[in-house]
Design an enzyme around this catalytic site. Structure first.
Site, short mmCIF file in Angstrom:
data_model
loop_
_atom_site.label_atom_id
_atom_site.label_comp_id
_atom_site.label_asym_id
_atom_site.label_seq_id
_atom_site.Cartn_x
_atom_site.Cartn_y
_atom_site.Cartn_z
N CYS A 20 -31.42 48.75 -26.75
CA CYS A 20 -30.60 48.01 -25.78
C CYS A 20 -31.38 46.94 -25.02
O CYS A 20 -30.89 45.82 -24.82
CB CYS A 20 -29.94 48.97 -24.80
SG CYS A 20 -30.96 50.37 -24.36
N HIS A 66 -28.40 47.10 -17.85
CA HIS A 66 -29.85 46.96 -17.82
C HIS A 66 -30.20 45.57 -17.27
O HIS A 66 -29.57 44.57 -17.62
CB HIS A 66 -30.44 47.06 -19.23
CG HIS A 66 -30.45 48.44 -19.83
ND1 HIS A 66 -29.99 49.57 -19.18
CD2 HIS A 66 -30.91 48.86 -21.04
CE1 HIS A 66 -30.16 50.63 -19.97
NE2 HIS A 66 -30.71 50.22 -21.09
N ASN A 90 -25.57 47.65 -21.13
CA ASN A 90 -26.37 48.25 -22.22
C ASN A 90 -25.52 49.01 -23.23
O ASN A 90 -25.91 49.17 -24.39
CB ASN A 90 -27.44 49.18 -21.66
CG ASN A 90 -26.88 50.24 -20.72
OD1 ASN A 90 -26.36 49.89 -19.66
ND2 ASN A 90 -26.95 51.50 -21.10
N1 NAP Z 1 -26.82 54.42 -24.51
C1 NAP Z 1 -27.41 53.29 -24.87
O1 NAP Z 1 -27.57 52.34 -24.08
C2 NAP Z 1 -27.90 53.12 -26.26
C3 NAP Z 1 -28.33 51.87 -26.65
C4 NAP Z 1 -28.79 51.68 -27.94
C5 NAP Z 1 -28.82 52.74 -28.79
N2 NAP Z 1 -28.39 53.98 -28.40
C6 NAP Z 1 -28.43 55.07 -29.38
O2 NAP Z 1 -27.11 55.48 -29.72
C7 NAP Z 1 -27.11 56.86 -30.03
C8 NAP Z 1 -26.08 57.59 -29.18
O3 NAP Z 1 -26.36 57.37 -27.81
P1 NAP Z 1 -25.32 57.77 -26.66
O4 NAP Z 1 -25.85 57.13 -25.43
O5 NAP Z 1 -23.93 57.47 -27.06
O6 NAP Z 1 -25.52 59.37 -26.60
P2 NAP Z 1 -24.51 60.47 -26.07
O7 NAP Z 1 -23.60 59.91 -25.03
O8 NAP Z 1 -25.36 61.63 -25.70
O9 NAP Z 1 -23.61 60.85 -27.36
C9 NAP Z 1 -24.18 61.44 -28.51
C10 NAP Z 1 -23.12 61.49 -29.63
O10 NAP Z 1 -23.77 61.95 -30.82
C11 NAP Z 1 -23.04 63.09 -31.30
N3 NAP Z 1 -23.97 64.01 -31.95
C12 NAP Z 1 -25.10 64.55 -31.45
N4 NAP Z 1 -25.67 65.38 -32.35
C13 NAP Z 1 -24.86 65.37 -33.44
C14 NAP Z 1 -24.89 66.03 -34.70
N5 NAP Z 1 -25.87 66.87 -35.03
N6 NAP Z 1 -23.90 65.78 -35.58
C15 NAP Z 1 -22.89 64.93 -35.27
N7 NAP Z 1 -22.81 64.28 -34.09
C16 NAP Z 1 -23.78 64.49 -33.18
C17 NAP Z 1 -22.42 63.69 -30.07
O11 NAP Z 1 -21.36 64.52 -30.46
P3 NAP Z 1 -20.96 65.80 -29.58
O12 NAP Z 1 -20.19 65.28 -28.40
O13 NAP Z 1 -20.13 66.58 -30.53
O14 NAP Z 1 -22.23 66.48 -29.20
C18 NAP Z 1 -21.97 62.44 -29.33
O15 NAP Z 1 -20.79 61.96 -29.89
C19 NAP Z 1 -28.55 57.33 -29.84
O16 NAP Z 1 -29.23 57.23 -31.08
C20 NAP Z 1 -29.12 56.32 -28.89
O17 NAP Z 1 -30.51 56.20 -28.98
C21 NAP Z 1 -27.92 54.19 -27.15
#
Ligand code: NAP
Length: 340
Positions: free
Chosen positions: A130, A243, A316
């Site tokens: 991000c 951010h 972000n």
């Molecule tokens: N937040 C940001 O600013 C940002 C920016 C760039 C990249 N990212 C990346 O995007 C990804 C998700 O981030 P987020 O912020 O959205 O996280 P989050 O809010 O914690 O959500 C995680 C998601 O992944 C699913 N998940 C986790 N483990 C899983 C599994 N074993 N099988 C299937 N689904 C699974 C979760 O499902 P459940 O609800 O069923 O657990 C949920 O839908 C990460 O790789 C992160 O590094 C995030």
């Protein structure tokens, strides 16, 4: 005929935004399916004015789906992205798993759209970190004009960058400060985040940099130009979404601050808000829900030969993740798949 689209991680911060943005931008989808872990089976998520029931990614058959937008973290991506790709579905992934693989394109559509052709190598495309995404959107047009030599960036990153648990920890800790006996100890973050700032995002490397700081340098080189030197200090701040970055840039050629402002006013994805008066700049709360990368406080750095300072703010969860992912899907659709 439109696309058949999978959103994996649909219950997460980024996944929910991907669904919102697909609907907002009227992505030409005939079908959208929401996936997450088994924990979320049947959980309802919004897609425009529709409600989708979340399915379990385990055992899901990606055959016949055109594009899968992944936001499920590196561990789960390692299992499911190769499955989707082998079943003929192009994966656009938000985790860091594939970003540094030379065969996998890392794309910010305003900056390096031509890299899209390399999706064929592995049927996987990576979305950047991000903090990198918003920085390169602001820097690319300036680099095209005056060639950037070195960047010194300090970030002020919101807790939503650490997922749902990050948001909950700031909320609960803030409330707990006022209710005796309900104090919340740090769990997701290394130290108290409420009313505090933490100069650590991701793990420490042998160099003393954190992985987040290393990512900003490595990704800027891969997306923009391998010759650009980047040194970063990444800091978590008690902001829910948005951010901010203080960016100091050293160029090969002189670039006047007024010309830089004019260039950025014309640049794709950038909105300049730069009045030299109280409040004449953008703060993170104002960028939430917006598509733009905002640039403010553009000014000469007279301590070096060809220097500029700027302040850069973006949502972000949008440009840093979901929006960029959907923009890559649009690019893939327009340039390669050509449906819809
Ligand atoms: N937040 C940001 O600013 C940002 C920016 C760039 C990249 N990212 C990346 O995007 C990804 C998700 O981030 P987020 O912020 O959205 O996280 P989050 O809010 O914690 O959500 C995680 C998601 O992944 C699913 N998940 C986790 N483990 C899983 C599994 N074993 N099988 C299937 N689904 C699974 C979760 O499902 P459940 O609800 O069923 O657990 C949920 O839908 C990460 O790789 C992160 O590094 C995030």
């Amino acid at each position: 005929m439109g696309y058949k689209v999978v959103v994996a991680g649909a219950t997460g911060n980024v996944g929910r935004e991907m669904l919102n943005i697909l609907a907002e931008r009227q992505f030409p989808a005939d079908e959208v399916v929401a996936l997450a872990s088994r924990r979320s089976l049947g959980t309802e998520v919004s897609y425009g004015d529709k409600t989708l029931k979340t399915k379990d990614i385990e055992g899901f058959d990606f055959t016949g789906y055109d594009i899968a937008l992944f936001a499920i973290g590196s561990d789960a991506t390692k299992i499911y992205a190769p499955i989707a790709a082998s079943q003929g579905c192009v994966v656009i992934d938000n985790s860091s798993l594939y970003r540094y693989d030379p065969e996998i394109p890392l794309i910010v559509p305003e900056v390096n759209p031509d890299a899209i052709e390399d999706y064929r190598n592995k049927m996987i495309i990576a979305n950047p970190n991000c903090s990198t995404a918003q920085m390169v959107v602001a820097l690319k047009p300036l680099h095209d004009r005056a060639r950037i030599k070195r960047v010194v960036v300090s970030t002020y990153q919101s807790v939503s960058g650490a997922g749902k648990e990050g948001i909950d920890e700031l909320w609960d800790q803030t409330k707990g400060m006022y209710v005796p006996g309900q104090e919340v100890a740090p769990k997701k973050f290394q130290k108290q985040i409420a009313f505090n700032v933490i100069p650590q995002i991701d793990v420490f490397l042998d160099s003393g940099d954190t992985k987040e700081e290393w990512k900003m340098a490595a990704e800027t080189k891969k997306i923009m130009d391998t010759s650009i030197k980047v040194t970063a200090t990444c800091v978590r701040v008690p902001v829910f979404v948005g951010h901010s970055e203080s960016i100091n840039v050293e160029f090969e050629d002189f670039l006047d601050e007024d010309e830089a402002r004019d260039i950025l006013r014309e640049a794709p994805g950038v909105l300049v808000v730069d009045k030299r008066e109280p409040g004449g700049y953008v703060t993170p709360v104002e960028c939430v829900g917006d598509f733009a990368t905002f640039v403010s406080r553009i000014r000469q750095d007279v301590t070096v030969e060809n220097g500029l300072n700027l302040w850069c703010v973006s949502d972000n969860l949008r440009k840093g993740a979901a929006l960029n992912t959907v923009q890559i899907a649009e690019l893939l659709g327009n340039r390669v798949l050509k449906k819809g």
